[in-house]
Design a protein around this motif. Structure first.
Motif, PDB file in Angstrom:
ATOM      1  N   LEU A  18     -52.799  35.811  -1.903  1.00  0.00           N
ATOM      2  CA  LEU A  18     -51.467  35.673  -1.665  1.00  0.00           C
ATOM      3  C   LEU A  18     -50.882  36.783  -0.538  1.00  0.00           C
ATOM      4  O   LEU A  18     -50.023  36.456   0.116  1.00  0.00           O
ATOM      5  N   ASP A  19     -51.567  37.787  -0.566  1.00  0.00           N
ATOM      6  CA  ASP A  19     -50.811  38.870  -0.027  1.00  0.00           C
ATOM      7  C   ASP A  19     -52.177  39.834   0.842  1.00  0.00           C
ATOM      8  O   ASP A  19     -53.053  39.855   0.254  1.00  0.00           O
ATOM      9  N   GLY A  20     -51.434  40.718   1.900  1.00  0.00           N
ATOM     10  CA  GLY A  20     -52.576  41.476   2.213  1.00  0.00           C
ATOM     11  C   GLY A  20     -53.174  42.579   1.328  1.00  0.00           C
ATOM     12  O   GLY A  20     -54.242  42.870   1.680  1.00  0.00           O
ATOM     13  N   ALA A  21     -52.552  43.237   0.367  1.00  0.00           N
ATOM     14  CA  ALA A  21     -53.006  44.115  -0.461  1.00  0.00           C
ATOM     15  C   ALA A  21     -54.102  43.491  -1.217  1.00  0.00           C
ATOM     16  O   ALA A  21     -55.066  44.278  -1.388  1.00  0.00           O
ATOM     17  N   THR A  22     -53.825  42.239  -1.702  1.00  0.00           N
ATOM     18  CA  THR A  22     -55.118  41.590  -2.571  1.00  0.00           C
ATOM     19  C   THR A  22     -56.057  41.313  -1.644  1.00  0.00           C
ATOM     20  O   THR A  22     -57.141  41.611  -2.118  1.00  0.00           O
ATOM     21  N   ALA A  23     -55.683  40.899  -0.574  1.00  0.00           N
ATOM     22  CA  ALA A  23     -57.067  40.620   0.559  1.00  0.00           C
ATOM     23  C   ALA A  23     -57.955  41.959   0.610  1.00  0.00           C
ATOM     24  O   ALA A  23     -58.912  41.859   0.772  1.00  0.00           O
ATOM     25  N   ARG A  24     -57.182  42.986   0.993  1.00  0.00           N
ATOM     26  CA  ARG A  24     -58.057  44.464   1.191  1.00  0.00           C
ATOM     27  C   ARG A  24     -58.533  44.934  -0.180  1.00  0.00           C
ATOM     28  O   ARG A  24     -59.796  45.354  -0.016  1.00  0.00           O
TER      29      ARG A  24
END
Length: 216
Positions: free
Chosen positions: A77-83
């Motif tokens: 859902l967000d960039g932090a999780t993606a990274r």
């Protein structure tokens, strides 16, 4: 490390992505293993699962020498999780909705992004920021005809239905032009009760159906 086009090709070759939402780290791992054993070798490990990044890392390392197995992250859902997912070894990123920050991160690190879209506006926005595959979600609400309707104005869009994909309608989705399909409950549902043998049986049926579809 898989290059972006190799990861996309692995997903396309797999045909079906097992959408895994485990109740614990071990449960997620065992469901994934059971699916792979049955022949459905693309795993979308949802970040609603406890310690999803740990499970992604574990699976990625275990199957690193098997090019037919491709492990990615779902419910991002967000960039932090993606990274976090990328660092753990996720080869693709799937979201239930579109997120520009995630799209940009995936572009930056050359990881395929598959955001959930439901309207032409969402599809266009996703394509404009480099989404590699458009996930039609929830697919159960619209059915296979949505693919031809969306590919009218967006013929370049690779489309993955998710939500409502089953053994009975798998051929209909591919006949409509699906790039690949995401399957959850109809494939890995028994894993919630730790019936991993049934997950493997389901995966074998999906794999056999996929081979029939590809050979016709």
């Amino acid at each position: 490390m898989l290059k972006k086009y190799e990861a996309l090709k692995a997903v396309e070759n797999a045909g079906v992505l097992a959408v895994v939402r485990g109740k614990s780290e071990e449960n997620s791992y065992e469901i994934s293993k059971a699916s792979i054993a049955g022949g459905v070798k693309a795993i979308e490990l949802a970040f609603t699962s406890p310690n999803a990044d740990t499970t992604i890392k574990r699976l990625s390392e275990e199957y690193q020498d098997d090019p037919s197995v491709v492990v990615g992250a779902g419910t991002v859902l967000d960039g932090a999780t993606a990274r976090m997912a990328m660092i753990a070894g996720a080869k693709f990123i799937v979201s239930p909705s579109y997120n520009e920050e995630v799209a940009k991160l995936c572009n930056l690190y050359a990881v395929p992004y598959m955001p959930g879209c439901f309207t032409p506006s969402e599809v266009q926005q996703a394509l404009m920021t480099g989404a590699d595959v458009v996930k039609i979600f929830p697919g159960a609400l619209v059915g296979p005809k949505i693919i031809s309707e969306m590919q009218g104005p967006f013929p370049q869009a690779k489309i993955m239905p998710s939500g409502g994909v089953s053994l009975d309608n798998l051929k209909d989705w591919f006949a409509a032009g699906a790039f690949c399909c995401g399957a959850g409950g109809s494939l890995v549902g028994p894993g919630a009760n730790e019936d991993y043998a049934q997950v493997t049986k389901n995966a074998k049926k999906f794999h056999e159906e996929l081979l029939k579809i590809k050979n016709n």
